[in-house]
Write a protein that holds these residues in place. Structure first.
Motif, PDB file in Angstrom:
ATOM      1  N   ALA A 193      -2.693   8.284   2.607  1.00  0.00           N
ATOM      2  CA  ALA A 193      -3.574   8.260   1.511  1.00  0.00           C
ATOM      3  C   ALA A 193      -5.052   8.912   2.058  1.00  0.00           C
ATOM      4  O   ALA A 193      -5.651   9.357   1.137  1.00  0.00           O
ATOM      5  CB  ALA A 193      -4.102   6.837   1.491  1.00  0.00           C
ATOM      6  N   LEU A 194      -5.260   9.247   3.418  1.00  0.00           N
ATOM      7  CA  LEU A 194      -6.536   9.730   3.875  1.00  0.00           C
ATOM      8  C   LEU A 194      -6.290  11.296   3.620  1.00  0.00           C
ATOM      9  O   LEU A 194      -7.314  12.044   3.595  1.00  0.00           O
ATOM     10  CB  LEU A 194      -6.690   9.719   5.182  1.00  0.00           C
ATOM     11  N   ASP A 196       6.401   8.306   2.194  1.00  0.00           N
ATOM     12  CA  ASP A 196       6.462   8.362   3.409  1.00  0.00           C
ATOM     13  C   ASP A 196       5.462   9.461   4.176  1.00  0.00           C
ATOM     14  O   ASP A 196       4.976  10.329   3.395  1.00  0.00           O
ATOM     15  CB  ASP A 196       7.798   9.452   3.698  1.00  0.00           C
ATOM     16  N   SER A 197       4.863   9.071   5.043  1.00  0.00           N
ATOM     17  CA  SER A 197       3.701   9.697   5.795  1.00  0.00           C
ATOM     18  C   SER A 197       4.270  10.820   6.672  1.00  0.00           C
ATOM     19  O   SER A 197       3.171  11.612   7.257  1.00  0.00           O
ATOM     20  CB  SER A 197       2.992   8.471   6.557  1.00  0.00           C
ATOM     21  N   HIS A 251      -2.192   8.402  -8.050  1.00  0.00           N
ATOM     22  CA  HIS A 251      -1.806   8.030  -9.327  1.00  0.00           C
ATOM     23  C   HIS A 251      -0.618   7.394  -9.424  1.00  0.00           C
ATOM     24  O   HIS A 251       0.623   7.975  -8.830  1.00  0.00           O
ATOM     25  CB  HIS A 251      -2.188   9.131 -10.344  1.00  0.00           C
ATOM     26  N   THR A 252      -0.505   6.084  -9.911  1.00  0.00           N
ATOM     27  CA  THR A 252       0.756   5.560 -10.184  1.00  0.00           C
ATOM     28  C   THR A 252       0.654   4.774 -11.636  1.00  0.00           C
ATOM     29  O   THR A 252      -0.159   4.856 -12.112  1.00  0.00           O
ATOM     30  CB  THR A 252       1.142   4.716  -8.962  1.00  0.00           C
ATOM     31  N   LEU A 305      -0.934  11.997  -4.832  1.00  0.00           N
ATOM     32  CA  LEU A 305       0.097  10.993  -4.434  1.00  0.00           C
ATOM     33  C   LEU A 305       0.509  10.040  -5.361  1.00  0.00           C
ATOM     34  O   LEU A 305      -0.305   9.462  -5.931  1.00  0.00           O
ATOM     35  CB  LEU A 305      -0.115  10.183  -3.199  1.00  0.00           C
ATOM     36  N   ASP A 306       1.955   9.845  -5.531  1.00  0.00           N
ATOM     37  CA  ASP A 306       2.626   8.806  -6.463  1.00  0.00           C
ATOM     38  C   ASP A 306       3.482   7.919  -5.718  1.00  0.00           C
ATOM     39  O   ASP A 306       4.564   8.304  -5.168  1.00  0.00           O
ATOM     40  CB  ASP A 306       3.090   9.462  -7.640  1.00  0.00           C
ATOM     41  N   THR A 307       3.251   6.904  -5.266  1.00  0.00           N
ATOM     42  CA  THR A 307       4.047   5.850  -4.580  1.00  0.00           C
ATOM     43  C   THR A 307       4.633   4.727  -5.499  1.00  0.00           C
ATOM     44  O   THR A 307       5.392   4.162  -4.680  1.00  0.00           O
ATOM     45  CB  THR A 307       3.211   5.133  -3.608  1.00  0.00           C
ATOM     46  N   LEU A 308       4.758   5.037  -6.558  1.00  0.00           N
ATOM     47  CA  LEU A 308       5.517   4.291  -7.547  1.00  0.00           C
ATOM     48  C   LEU A 308       5.368   2.941  -7.397  1.00  0.00           C
ATOM     49  O   LEU A 308       6.192   1.737  -7.287  1.00  0.00           O
ATOM     50  CB  LEU A 308       7.102   4.627  -7.431  1.00  0.00           C
ATOM     51  N   GLY A 309       3.950   2.533  -7.108  1.00  0.00           N
ATOM     52  CA  GLY A 309       3.789   0.996  -6.763  1.00  0.00           C
ATOM     53  C   GLY A 309       3.862   0.520  -5.491  1.00  0.00           C
ATOM     54  O   GLY A 309       3.486  -0.583  -5.066  1.00  0.00           O
ATOM     55  N   PHE A 310       4.309   1.260  -4.674  1.00  0.00           N
ATOM     56  CA  PHE A 310       4.784   0.941  -3.353  1.00  0.00           C
ATOM     57  C   PHE A 310       3.330   1.168  -2.303  1.00  0.00           C
ATOM     58  O   PHE A 310       2.490   2.247  -2.594  1.00  0.00           O
ATOM     59  CB  PHE A 310       5.679   1.877  -2.573  1.00  0.00           C
ATOM     60  N   SER A 311       3.109   0.129  -1.336  1.00  0.00           N
ATOM     61  CA  SER A 311       2.085   0.318  -0.582  1.00  0.00           C
ATOM     62  C   SER A 311       2.161   1.412   0.422  1.00  0.00           C
ATOM     63  O   SER A 311       3.060   1.432   1.300  1.00  0.00           O
ATOM     64  CB  SER A 311       1.962  -1.129  -0.001  1.00  0.00           C
TER      65      SER A 311
END
Length: 275
Positions: free
Chosen positions: A221-222, A190-191, A228-229, A209-215
């Motif tokens: 991201a900035l 969530d941004s 790291h995921t 940030l860890d997105t669990l493989g989510f885009s």
């Protein structure tokens, strides 16, 4: 040694587990204990909580944010009457016995008793409505099914959550202003947390940030110090104590090599006995 706080967006975390499960663990019924194991695997991925190596990061606390499911008394009628029942009025949806809600309650109870864990629960909005599941909608668009094949199982009850995002933002701000940790790991996609992440970084806190493989969105991201995921298929396999092999392993180009490495790294019983 860095002190690390891991902040987990609970709704996102659980959705990512079951998104992976729908593709690779279709026949497995998850328990709250197994989800707790996945939870600790995620935490230990980012810091060595159980390690005695003083050079590694140390866990300060895990914050888990979620909303409780509907109360057992908050019953709502299904979209359609039960097929073959002869009734023209849909029966009531029972939150008390609904399996995903039972699992959620068990998970919250377990987390509340888990060491180094702060369970942060928001509140549910008053408005609820039935919505088509995403996989059902995709099947309709692809014309794999037709509208007359839709059943109550193709719907989920959409309930608005309140207060979760605010709690995450407040905790990030507190951790940063009080300098309680050196690093914050955000497990989310969530941004909305960009302002809080920027504040923490301005206070000298490393934000991962860890997105669990989510885009993830470019905006989020900035404003972090790195992402790291890990592979969710591997993580779930490990949490299930290697008892359940994923579906369609023939389509996983890395699977055989992964299993071979696991066999090498795992000491045999004979070696343990000789010690």
């Amino acid at each position: 040694m860095k002190k690390v706080a891991v902040l987990i967006d609970g709704g996102f975390f659980i959705n990512r587990i079951f998104f992976t499960a729908r593709k690779y663990y279709k026949t497995h019924t998850f328990t709250s204990d197994e989800i707790i194991k996945i939870y600790w695997n995620v935490v230990n991925f980012h810091c060595t909580y159980k390690s005695r190596d003083e050079a590694e990061d140390a866990l300060y606390r895990v914050y888990f944010y979620d909303c409780p499911p509907l109360a057992p008394t908050d019953q709502k009628k299904y979209p359609f009457p039960e097929a073959g029942s002869g009734h023209t009025t849909p029966k009531n949806f029972n939150p008390k016995t609904h399996a995903p809600y039972v699992l959620r309650r068990e998970l919250h109870t377990a987390l509340a008793q888990t060491r180094k864990t702060a369970l942060r629960l928001g509140k549910l909005g008053k408005e609820t409505e039935w919505q088509l599941k995403s996989e059902t909608l995709k099947s309709l668009i692809k014309r794999e099914i037709t509208w007359d094949q839709i059943t109550n199982d193709d719907f989920f009850l959409n309930v608005n959550q309140k207060g979760v995002d605010t709690k995450i933002g407040l905790d990030i701000s507190t951790l940063a202003y009080e300098k309680l940790v050196d690093k914050i790991v955000l497990v989310t996609g969530d941004s909305d947390f960009v302002p809080a992440a920027k504040l923490a970084r301005m206070k000298g806190i490393e934000v991962v940030l860890d997105t669990l493989g989510f885009s993830v969105s470019e905006d989020l991201a900035l404003h972090v110090d790195g992402s790291h995921t890990f592979n969710m298929v591997k993580m779930i396999y490990k949490a299930l104590d290697s008892r359940v092999t994923p579906d369609n392993v023939d389509k996983l180009s890395w699977w055989n090599e992964y299993i071979a490495k696991q066999s090498v790294s795992r000491p045999s019983k004979g070696r343990r006995n000789r010690r």
